[in-house]
Design an enzyme around this catalytic site. Structure first.
Site, PDB file in Angstrom:
ATOM      1  CE  LYS A  13     -17.603  40.089 -20.573  1.00 32.38           C
ATOM      2  NZ  LYS A  13     -16.793  40.885 -19.640  1.00 32.38           N
ATOM      3  NE  ARG A  86     -15.947  36.129 -15.494  1.00 31.06           N
ATOM      4  CZ  ARG A  86     -16.964  36.950 -15.714  1.00 31.06           C
ATOM      5  NH1 ARG A  86     -18.005  36.540 -16.399  1.00 31.06           N
ATOM      6  NH2 ARG A  86     -16.939  38.165 -15.269  1.00 31.06           N
ATOM      7  NE  ARG A 125     -20.645  47.507 -13.935  1.00 31.05           N
ATOM      8  CZ  ARG A 125     -20.101  46.442 -14.521  1.00 31.05           C
ATOM      9  NH1 ARG A 125     -20.154  46.309 -15.843  1.00 31.05           N
ATOM     10  NH2 ARG A 125     -19.506  45.524 -13.807  1.00 31.05           N
ATOM     11  NE  ARG A 158     -22.266  43.395 -11.229  1.00 27.49           N
ATOM     12  CZ  ARG A 158     -21.630  42.897 -12.266  1.00 27.49           C
ATOM     13  NH1 ARG A 158     -22.093  43.070 -13.476  1.00 27.49           N
ATOM     14  NH2 ARG A 158     -20.524  42.211 -12.100  1.00 27.49           N
ATOM     15  NE  ARG A 169     -16.330  41.946 -11.037  1.00 29.51           N
ATOM     16  CZ  ARG A 169     -16.957  43.097 -11.294  1.00 29.51           C
ATOM     17  NH1 ARG A 169     -17.054  44.017 -10.367  1.00 29.51           N
ATOM     18  NH2 ARG A 169     -17.487  43.314 -12.465  1.00 29.51           N
TER      19      ARG A 169
HETATM   20  P1  ADP Z   1     -18.442  41.263 -15.046  1.00 28.83           P
HETATM   21  O1  ADP Z   1     -18.171  40.842 -16.458  1.00 28.83           O
HETATM   22  O2  ADP Z   1     -18.596  42.745 -14.926  1.00 28.83           O
HETATM   23  O3  ADP Z   1     -17.508  40.673 -14.042  1.00 28.83           O
HETATM   24  P2  ADP Z   1     -20.603  39.319 -14.729  1.00 28.83           P
HETATM   25  O4  ADP Z   1     -22.023  39.605 -14.435  1.00 28.83           O
HETATM   26  O5  ADP Z   1     -20.280  38.661 -16.024  1.00 28.83           O
HETATM   27  O6  ADP Z   1     -19.867  40.723 -14.610  1.00 28.83           O
HETATM   28  O7  ADP Z   1     -19.971  38.408 -13.556  1.00 28.83           O
HETATM   29  C1  ADP Z   1     -20.132  38.726 -12.197  1.00 28.83           C
HETATM   30  C2  ADP Z   1     -19.553  37.617 -11.344  1.00 28.83           C
HETATM   31  O8  ADP Z   1     -20.259  36.404 -11.592  1.00 28.83           O
HETATM   32  C3  ADP Z   1     -18.096  37.261 -11.587  1.00 28.83           C
HETATM   33  O9  ADP Z   1     -17.219  38.111 -10.864  1.00 28.83           O
HETATM   34  C4  ADP Z   1     -18.054  35.824 -11.078  1.00 28.83           C
HETATM   35  O10 ADP Z   1     -18.065  35.788  -9.661  1.00 28.83           O
HETATM   36  C5  ADP Z   1     -19.381  35.285 -11.544  1.00 28.83           C
HETATM   37  N1  ADP Z   1     -19.309  34.678 -12.895  1.00 28.83           N
HETATM   38  C6  ADP Z   1     -19.981  35.094 -14.005  1.00 28.83           C
HETATM   39  N2  ADP Z   1     -19.700  34.317 -15.059  1.00 28.83           N
HETATM   40  C7  ADP Z   1     -18.804  33.387 -14.614  1.00 28.83           C
HETATM   41  C8  ADP Z   1     -18.114  32.307 -15.232  1.00 28.83           C
HETATM   42  N3  ADP Z   1     -18.259  32.036 -16.529  1.00 28.83           N
HETATM   43  N4  ADP Z   1     -17.280  31.569 -14.451  1.00 28.83           N
HETATM   44  C9  ADP Z   1     -17.103  31.825 -13.154  1.00 28.83           C
HETATM   45  N5  ADP Z   1     -17.704  32.824 -12.498  1.00 28.83           N
HETATM   46  C10 ADP Z   1     -18.561  33.609 -13.223  1.00 28.83           C
END
Ligand code: ADP
Length: 214
Positions: A13, A86, A125, A158, A169
């Site tokens: 994404k 999400r 990554r 990360r 996750r």
């Molecule tokens: P990835 O898609 O690789 O998990 P992100 O940067 O989108 O990476 O998200 C990292 C973390 O941030 C998630 O594991 C969660 O803890 C939090 N997070 C991000 N977006 C959301 C969301 N829309 N709702 C809840 N938690 C979120």
């Protein structure tokens, strides 16, 4: 036009968002990046988000929704949503929030990637903490090892890309985010990029670009 990218962690994404920003002038809204910024700025909100993010757990809906609501007050056109919504609760709230600013979601792009590929991608990554671009230790190496091609910053892993966090996750994705595919697949503007694990990022991008002009 507003676009949403839907897919598991590591489905690409962020890579697609980066291309859409660079080539078509979209603005990326990544809730992960917005919250990592709060953590870096050491705000109270950042401390709260960090508790969940460091464990690989989803941040509670009210917190994430409030962050997005705040963002939409000043920007609500030509956005590309990456990592939000999400949960179904977030998706319903987003519809309301966009309607309030006379906007809507026009395209929902589901990037469908096999789980084994996701695990390989995330385990290798490394990201730039400054421009957020991601690399891979084997398949997408920077020109100089450990250094970002764009800005010379030292690349980092990360904290939530550690294997035990990745498992949490992916479980959260299966339980909370996957139901969104059903939710959006019945709506106009849903685009399914099938077997994206077999395709390189540029091919996926070309497919997306073609769909956007339809
Ligand atoms: P990835 O898609 O690789 O998990 P992100 O940067 O989108 O990476 O998200 C990292 C973390 O941030 C998630 O594991 C969660 O803890 C939090 N997070 C991000 N977006 C959301 C969301 N829309 N709702 C809840 N938690 C979120």
């Amino acid at each position: 036009m507003n676009i949403m990218l839907l897919g598991a962690p590591g489905s690409g994404k962020g890579t697609q968002a980066e291309k859409l920003v660079g080539r078509l002038g979209y603005t990326q809204v990544s809730t992960g990046d917005l919250m990592r910024k709060q953590i870096a700025d050491q705000t109270a909100l950042g401390a709260e988000c960090g508790k969940y993010m460091n464990e690989g757990k989803l941040v509670p809906d009210q917190i994430v929704n409030a962050i997005v609501k705040d963002y939409l007050e000043t920007n609500h056109e030509k956005l590309i949503f990456d990592g939000f919504p999400r949960t179904l609760e977030q998706a319903l709230e987003l519809e309301k929030m966009l309607a309030e600013v006379n906007s809507k979601m026009d395209k929902v792009i589901y990037i469908d990637v096999a789980q084994d590929v996701i695990l390989k991608r995330i385990s290798g990554r490394i990201i730039c903490p400054v421009c957020k671009v991601s690399y891979h230790v084997e398949t997408r190496k920077p020109l100089v090892e450990g250094i970002c091609d764009n800005d010379g910053a030292t690349l980092i892993r990360r904290p939530d890309d550690a294997p035990e966090k990745v498992a949490v996750r992916l479980a959260a994705y299966e339980a909370d985010t996957k139901p969104l595919i059903d939710f959006y697949s019945n709506k106009p503007g849903f685009i399914h990029i099938e077997e994206a694990s077999e395709l390189d990022g540029e091919t996926v991008y070309q497919m997306i670009e073609k769909e956007l002009v339809k």
